[in-house]
Design an enzyme around this catalytic site. Structure first.
Site, PDB file in Angstrom:
ATOM      1  CB  THR A 168       4.417  77.921  18.937  1.00 51.09           C
ATOM      2  OG1 THR A 168       5.670  77.333  19.285  1.00 51.09           O
ATOM      3  CG2 THR A 168       3.766  77.118  17.835  1.00 51.09           C
TER       4      THR A 168
ATOM      5  CG  ASP B 169       7.362  68.499  19.898  1.00 47.77           C
ATOM      6  OD1 ASP B 169       7.336  69.409  19.060  1.00 47.77           O
ATOM      7  OD2 ASP B 169       6.587  67.527  19.850  1.00 47.77           O
TER       8      ASP B 169
ATOM      9  CB  ALA C 272      -4.484  68.260  19.967  1.00 44.32           C
TER      10      ALA C 272
ATOM     11  CE  LYS D  18       9.106  67.089  16.939  1.00 40.25           C
ATOM     12  NZ  LYS D  18       8.508  68.398  16.618  1.00 40.25           N
TER      13      LYS D  18
ATOM     14  CB  VAL E 285       1.172  75.333  21.396  1.00 38.03           C
ATOM     15  CG1 VAL E 285       0.824  76.222  20.216  1.00 38.03           C
ATOM     16  CG2 VAL E 285       2.674  75.085  21.437  1.00 38.03           C
TER      17      VAL E 285
HETATM   18  N1  PHE Z   1       8.544  71.892  19.077  1.00 37.15           N
HETATM   19  C1  PHE Z   1       9.128  72.715  18.076  1.00 37.15           C
HETATM   20  C2  PHE Z   1       8.479  72.448  16.726  1.00 37.15           C
HETATM   21  O1  PHE Z   1       7.830  71.450  16.504  1.00 37.15           O
HETATM   22  C3  PHE Z   1      10.575  72.393  17.961  1.00 37.15           C
HETATM   23  C4  PHE Z   1      11.568  73.332  18.603  1.00 37.15           C
HETATM   24  C5  PHE Z   1      11.322  74.011  19.766  1.00 37.15           C
HETATM   25  C6  PHE Z   1      12.775  73.467  17.997  1.00 37.15           C
HETATM   26  C7  PHE Z   1      12.264  74.873  20.287  1.00 37.15           C
HETATM   27  C8  PHE Z   1      13.737  74.298  18.504  1.00 37.15           C
HETATM   28  C9  PHE Z   1      13.473  75.009  19.644  1.00 37.15           C
HETATM   29  O2  PHE Z   1       8.603  73.251  15.845  1.00 37.15           O
END
Ligand code: PHE
Length: 348
Positions: A150, A114, A238, A77, A184
């Site tokens: 997501t 993200d 959040a 990350k 999201v």
């Molecule tokens: N934001 C996503 C997560 O926390 C991470 C992600 C997004 C990874 C798109 C790869 C592609 O799971």
């Protein structure tokens, strides 16, 4: 690169960006199942220690997320800790320098969007960081916005949770409180309403409140009252750390199932939820849809339809988690970790 003592990851890279005063952290937690991959979070932090801690914990979450989903990637990350009032004109420069840093890592770290970053930002990062950048816009050869994926997985997870608690996976009339209506959260609200749920939401951002409450007609709950609001399912969408020794006693829901990463303040909070007989859908299982859907299409060549099928499997994975937890008298968090751990010890 150095690893901090409290964290069991492989490497942590810290780079100061003199032009903006931002600090970039790239945490590589595990490459056991594949190259470390995870989103790029961009926000303000109280201090650099908090930013670094966030990168470390989120990268660990990614390791478990990929493993629990059976996906051939490792956990990583990035956190871009930006100073207050970062000049928007300087933002792209920061993203390009960050992309160059990803390039230097030569494939040890792959990223996507993200909190605080978008597909458009991924396009900019990819100018210097390609090919290690997921979730670019379709115009730039990417699979686009990850939040819709997501949300698809979160809906499947909420259905599996309701099936377990109420014996019914239908969402018709189910009272769900969504905490946080960012990219999201907004997509989750839309899906749940389409499915017939009675959704209420909360957000600290005035623009988001206007959009959903005033324009969308979604019932609004004051941020300070969101945890105490009686409902069937609380969906944290959040930031992390919402479930703690202080908040869990106040909850008035039957289940917690939402998209936020790192929802538990401490590992023991999973036990606190269990004692209150609140069913918890482990965050790294239920929120994997964005990572799986996007990376599956971009790195594994999945069609959109295949990606949909794979993301919907989150429901079945959660059912396994719930069954394992019950069979062994352990928390759902421990059960999910056990499933992930089996994959991690089995290797790629
Ligand atoms: N934001 C996503 C997560 O926390 C991470 C992600 C997004 C990874 C798109 C790869 C592609 O799971």
């Amino acid at each position: 690169m150095t690893a901090s003592s409290a964290w069991d990851g492989e490497a942590l890279l810290e780079r100061h960006d003199a032009e903006t005063g931002a600090t970039i952290f790239i945490a590589l937690h595990s490459s056991r199942l594949g190259p470390a991959s995870g989103g790029t979070r961009m926000k303000r932090y109280e201090d650099l220690a908090a930013a670094r801690r966030d990168a470390e914990r989120l990268s660990e979450g990614m390791t478990y997320k990929w493993a629990a989903a059976g996906f051939p990637r490792g956990g990583g990350k990035a956190v871009l800790a930006v100073p207050p009032g970062l000049d928007p004109a300087r933002r792209d420069g920061l993203l390009r320098r960050y992309g160059a840093l990803i390039q230097e890592l030569g494939g040890r770290f792959w990223t996507g969007a993200d909190v605080g970053t978008s597909s458009r930002d991924m396009d900019v990062i990819a100018e210097t960081g390609a090919p290690y950048v997921f979730s670019r816009t379709p115009a730039h050869g990417g699979a686009g916005d990850s939040s819709v994926w997501t949300a698809l997985g979160v809906e499947a997870g909420i259905r599996a949770t309701c099936a377990r608690v109420f014996g019914d996976r239908s969402l018709t009339g189910r009272r769900v409180v969504v905490q946080g209506a960012g990219s999201v959260g907004s997509a989750v609200i839309a899906r749940l309403r389409d499915a017939g749920a009675a959704v209420a939401f909360s957000d600290v951002d005035a623009g988001s409140v206007r959009r959903h409450r005033d324009e969308g007609g979604v019932p609004f709950v004051e941020p300070g009252a969101v945890l105490e609001t009686p409902c069937d399912v609380l969906a944290p969408c959040a930031l992390g750390g919402v479930l703690t020794a202080e908040t869990i006693p106040r909850l008035r829901c039957r289940a917690v199932a939402g998209a936020a990463n790192n929802q538990l303040g401490q590992p023991e909070d999973a036990e606190r939820l269990r004692e209150r007989e609140i069913l918890y859908a482990p965050d790294f299982v239920i929120n994997a849809g964005g990572a799986i859907g996007i990376t599956g299409q971009e790195a594994l060549g999945w069609s959109e339809d295949r990606a949909r099928q794979e993301v919907l499997r989150i429901g079945a994975t959660l059912e396994r988690v719930f069954a394992l937890a019950e069979a062994h008298g352990i928390t759902t968090e421990a059960a999910a970790r056990r499933i992930a751990q089996e994959r991690l010890s089995g290797g790629p």
